[in-house]
Design a protein around this motif. Structure first.
Motif, short mmCIF file in Angstrom:
data_model
loop_
_atom_site.label_atom_id
_atom_site.label_comp_id
_atom_site.label_asym_id
_atom_site.label_seq_id
_atom_site.Cartn_x
_atom_site.Cartn_y
_atom_site.Cartn_z
N THR A 1 0.88 -1.17 0.00
CA THR A 1 0.00 0.00 0.00
C THR A 1 0.91 1.22 0.00
N ASN A 2 0.36 2.41 -0.09
CA ASN A 2 1.18 3.62 -0.04
C ASN A 2 1.95 3.73 1.27
N ALA A 3 1.44 3.15 2.33
CA ALA A 3 2.10 3.23 3.63
C ALA A 3 3.08 2.09 3.87
N CYS A 4 3.04 1.05 3.06
CA CYS A 4 3.89 -0.13 3.26
C CYS A 4 4.73 -0.39 2.01
N PRO B 1 12.97 -0.49 4.57
CA PRO B 1 11.59 0.02 4.56
C PRO B 1 11.58 1.52 4.27
N ASN B 2 10.82 1.91 3.24
CA ASN B 2 10.73 3.31 2.85
C ASN B 2 9.68 4.04 3.66
N ARG B 3 8.62 3.34 3.99
CA ARG B 3 7.53 3.93 4.75
C ARG B 3 7.05 2.91 5.76
N ASN B 4 6.42 3.37 6.78
CA ASN B 4 5.89 2.44 7.76
C ASN B 4 4.79 3.11 8.56
N ASP B 5 3.80 2.34 8.87
CA ASP B 5 2.82 2.73 9.88
C ASP B 5 2.46 1.44 10.61
N SER B 6 1.52 1.48 11.48
CA SER B 6 1.22 0.32 12.34
C SER B 6 0.63 -0.86 11.58
N THR B 7 0.35 -0.70 10.30
CA THR B 7 -0.26 -1.80 9.54
C THR B 7 0.75 -2.62 8.74
N THR C 1 -3.93 -3.88 5.86
CA THR C 1 -5.01 -3.30 5.05
C THR C 1 -5.39 -4.24 3.91
N THR C 2 -4.38 -4.83 3.24
CA THR C 2 -4.66 -5.75 2.14
C THR C 2 -4.77 -7.19 2.62
N GLY C 3 -4.06 -7.53 3.70
CA GLY C 3 -4.09 -8.88 4.25
C GLY C 3 -3.17 -9.87 3.55
N TYR C 4 -2.20 -9.38 2.79
CA TYR C 4 -1.28 -10.30 2.13
C TYR C 4 0.12 -9.70 2.00
#
Length: 120
Positions: free
Chosen positions: A40-43, A62-68, A110-113
């Motif tokens: 995703t945009n956050a992962c 990792p370029n981006r990260n959030d809790s998901t 968010t996507t589950g995969y």
């Protein structure tokens, strides 16, 4: 718009490298390379490959990260994680020389995969 014969040849020749890259994208080469893998945009993670002392090493950045998000380097030979993080930290270089096969992945709840970079 009508293309001249020369313009058509140039267009075909220009497309050939793109086709070659697309076909070869499933396997990373034994050289310095970077592959961006997003879920995703956050992962988003970059699979980095370098050669040290004549052998490949792989790193997950990792370029981006959030809790998901979760990030990992999967050892295809051992069937287990060589490195795993939910914090989004840089993995450090992991040996990926002869007989070894690793790949970088990124998970998003968010996507589950998992999405995977090329095996090297």
């Amino acid at each position: 718009m009508h293309m001249s014969r020369i313009a058509k040849r140039v267009a075909v020749l220009a497309a050939l490298p793109v086709l070659t890259v697309t076909i070869a994208a499933g396997t990373a080469s034994a050289t310095n390379a970077n592959y961006v893998v997003s879920n995703t945009n956050a992962c988003v993670v970059t699979e980095q490959i370098t050669v040290m002392s004549g052998h490949d090493y792989m790193q997950a950045d990792p370029n981006r990260n959030d809790s998901t998000c979760a990030f990992g380097i999967w050892d295809n030979n051992a069937g287990r994680w060589a490195w795993y993080s939910t914090a989004g930290n840089l993995s450090g270089w992991i040996y990926d020389g002869p007989g070894q096969s690793l790949k970088v992945g990124v998970y998003s709840s968010t996507t589950g995969y998992w999405n995977w970079g090329p095996s090297n």
